[in-house]
Scaffold this motif. Structure first.
Motif, PDB file in Angstrom:
ATOM      1  N   ILE A  22     -41.495  26.556 -21.882  1.00 52.45           N
ATOM      2  CA  ILE A  22     -41.764  25.672 -20.743  1.00 52.45           C
ATOM      3  C   ILE A  22     -43.012  24.839 -21.044  1.00 52.45           C
ATOM      4  O   ILE A  22     -44.080  25.371 -21.307  1.00 52.45           O
ATOM      5  N   GLY A  23     -42.865  23.533 -21.008  1.00 49.63           N
ATOM      6  CA  GLY A  23     -43.976  22.643 -21.314  1.00 49.63           C
ATOM      7  C   GLY A  23     -44.188  22.423 -22.796  1.00 49.63           C
ATOM      8  O   GLY A  23     -45.131  21.736 -23.189  1.00 49.63           O
ATOM      9  N   ASP A  24     -43.294  22.982 -23.641  1.00 44.93           N
ATOM     10  CA  ASP A  24     -43.389  22.787 -25.078  1.00 44.93           C
ATOM     11  C   ASP A  24     -42.870  21.393 -25.443  1.00 44.93           C
ATOM     12  O   ASP A  24     -42.203  20.736 -24.643  1.00 44.93           O
ATOM     13  N   LYS A  25     -43.169  20.962 -26.673  1.00 43.90           N
ATOM     14  CA  LYS A  25     -42.745  19.633 -27.119  1.00 43.90           C
ATOM     15  C   LYS A  25     -41.228  19.463 -27.017  1.00 43.90           C
ATOM     16  O   LYS A  25     -40.734  18.423 -26.572  1.00 43.90           O
ATOM     17  N   THR A  26     -40.463  20.483 -27.428  1.00 49.75           N
ATOM     18  CA  THR A  26     -39.004  20.372 -27.379  1.00 49.75           C
ATOM     19  C   THR A  26     -38.492  20.380 -25.930  1.00 49.75           C
ATOM     20  O   THR A  26     -37.433  19.819 -25.648  1.00 49.75           O
ATOM     21  N   PHE A  27     -39.229  20.996 -25.009  1.00 52.48           N
ATOM     22  CA  PHE A  27     -38.864  20.970 -23.597  1.00 52.48           C
ATOM     23  C   PHE A  27     -38.966  19.544 -23.068  1.00 52.48           C
ATOM     24  O   PHE A  27     -38.061  19.039 -22.392  1.00 52.48           O
ATOM     25  N   PHE A  28     -40.080  18.881 -23.383  1.00 54.10           N
ATOM     26  CA  PHE A  28     -40.254  17.494 -22.970  1.00 54.10           C
ATOM     27  C   PHE A  28     -39.214  16.582 -23.621  1.00 54.10           C
ATOM     28  O   PHE A  28     -38.689  15.657 -22.995  1.00 54.10           O
ATOM     29  N   ALA A  29     -38.922  16.848 -24.903  1.00 56.21           N
ATOM     30  CA  ALA A  29     -37.944  16.020 -25.615  1.00 56.21           C
ATOM     31  C   ALA A  29     -36.573  16.117 -24.949  1.00 56.21           C
ATOM     32  O   ALA A  29     -35.887  15.099 -24.763  1.00 56.21           O
ATOM     33  N   ALA A  30     -36.160  17.349 -24.591  1.00 53.48           N
ATOM     34  CA  ALA A  30     -34.870  17.532 -23.927  1.00 53.48           C
ATOM     35  C   ALA A  30     -34.848  16.818 -22.574  1.00 53.48           C
ATOM     36  O   ALA A  30     -33.854  16.180 -22.211  1.00 53.48           O
ATOM     37  N   ALA A  31     -35.949  16.909 -21.833  1.00 57.78           N
ATOM     38  CA  ALA A  31     -36.022  16.270 -20.515  1.00 57.78           C
ATOM     39  C   ALA A  31     -35.916  14.748 -20.624  1.00 57.78           C
ATOM     40  O   ALA A  31     -35.191  14.099 -19.863  1.00 57.78           O
ATOM     41  N   ILE A  32     -36.626  14.175 -21.582  1.00 55.61           N
ATOM     42  CA  ILE A  32     -36.621  12.712 -21.726  1.00 55.61           C
ATOM     43  C   ILE A  32     -35.289  12.220 -22.278  1.00 55.61           C
ATOM     44  O   ILE A  32     -34.745  11.196 -21.821  1.00 55.61           O
ATOM     45  N   LEU A  33     -34.740  12.939 -23.253  1.00 50.75           N
ATOM     46  CA  LEU A  33     -33.441  12.555 -23.806  1.00 50.75           C
ATOM     47  C   LEU A  33     -32.352  12.584 -22.730  1.00 50.75           C
ATOM     48  O   LEU A  33     -31.456  11.736 -22.713  1.00 50.75           O
ATOM     49  N   ALA A  34     -32.432  13.576 -21.824  1.00 56.01           N
ATOM     50  CA  ALA A  34     -31.426  13.705 -20.773  1.00 56.01           C
ATOM     51  C   ALA A  34     -31.483  12.557 -19.775  1.00 56.01           C
ATOM     52  O   ALA A  34     -30.502  12.295 -19.070  1.00 56.01           O
ATOM     53  N   MET A  35     -32.613  11.867 -19.701  1.00 51.98           N
ATOM     54  CA  MET A  35     -32.741  10.711 -18.817  1.00 51.98           C
ATOM     55  C   MET A  35     -32.120   9.459 -19.435  1.00 51.98           C
ATOM     56  O   MET A  35     -31.825   8.497 -18.725  1.00 51.98           O
ATOM     57  N   ARG A  36     -31.923   9.483 -20.746  1.00 50.59           N
ATOM     58  CA  ARG A  36     -31.467   8.294 -21.458  1.00 50.59           C
ATOM     59  C   ARG A  36     -30.047   8.428 -22.010  1.00 50.59           C
ATOM     60  O   ARG A  36     -29.435   7.439 -22.379  1.00 50.59           O
ATOM     61  N   HIS A  37     -29.544   9.656 -22.100  1.00 55.17           N
ATOM     62  CA  HIS A  37     -28.239   9.896 -22.711  1.00 55.17           C
ATOM     63  C   HIS A  37     -27.457  10.903 -21.870  1.00 55.17           C
ATOM     64  O   HIS A  37     -28.032  11.551 -20.988  1.00 55.17           O
TER      65      HIS A  37
END
Length: 229
Positions: A22-37
């Protein structure tokens, strides 16, 4: 293989994974990618990478006592837990997670800009030529799936959660560590993908980091006080 050892490895791995991811780099990456794809592609790509990474880490940890004496792997695991505990507590008081969010956003924005330029050039070619030029993997998997998988896999490589999983598998039941790790990864990744960036930024990163650091230190103390079988 006792049920108790599997349950102990499962519980430790689940708690460690949730508080580490939670709050890790890959957590943020998944969250941002899910907003775009598409979310299903992002979720399957990220989760697939994390499952592979968890299994690989557990295998390395399971094999370690066969290469190094059980006594040494136990001491190394103890130092890993204590070290990661101090590391997480340090991050909690220096807002490292906020820096990671900005870093991930910058990397993904740069990637989108680069791919946008490449797409304009490719549009000049015919559809048949584009199919012939597609890499082998993209003929079987969605490019979004591969992007989510690669970003997550290489983002986790060498991360403290991967190293902690190796150490935990060397000291606990590997099957329990794998099952707990996979469940923890699934919960965190699903929350990131469904909740999006809003969830990632609304979570109190300092509290999560403090809890994770404290958990690592508890594991380290427990490992230090326990005897080597």
């Amino acid at each position: 293989m006792s049920t108790l050892s599997v349950a102990q490895g499962f519980t430790k791995s689940l708690a460690m994974t949730v508080l580490s991811e939670i709050g890790d780099k890959t957590f943020f990456a998944a969250a941002i990618l899910a907003m775009r794809h598409p979310r299903r592609l992002v979720l399957s790509g990220c989760l697939g990478a994390l499952i592979v990474m968890t299994i690989l880490s557990a295998v390395v940890g399971w094999a370690a006592p066969n290469l190094v004496s059980r006594k040494w792997t136990h001491h190394i695991t103890t130092l890993l837990f204590l070290g990661f505990g101090v590391w997480s507590l340090w991050d909690a008081f220096h807002d490292r997670e906020s820096e990671e969010l900005a870093e991930v956003e910058a990397e993904l924005d740069a990637d989108i800009t680069a791919n946008g330029g490449a797409t304009k050039e490719k549009n000049k070619d015919s559809d048949e030529l584009k199919k012939q030029r597609r890499p082998l993997l993209t003929q079987f998997f969605s490019p979004i799936f591969l992007k989510a998988f690669s970003i997550t896999f290489f983002g986790e490589w060498g991360d403290k959660s991967q190293l902690a999983t190796i150490g935990l598998a060397a000291d606990e039941n590997p099957l329990g560590v794998v099952l707990g790790g996979i469940l923890g990864q699934a919960l965190c990744t699903t929350a990131a993908v469904l909740g999006g960036k809003g969830l990632a930024t609304s979570i109190s990163e300092r509290i999560v980091a403090l809890a994770g650091g404290s958990l690592f230190i508890v594991f380290g103390i427990q490992s230090f006080l326990s005897t080597v079988e």
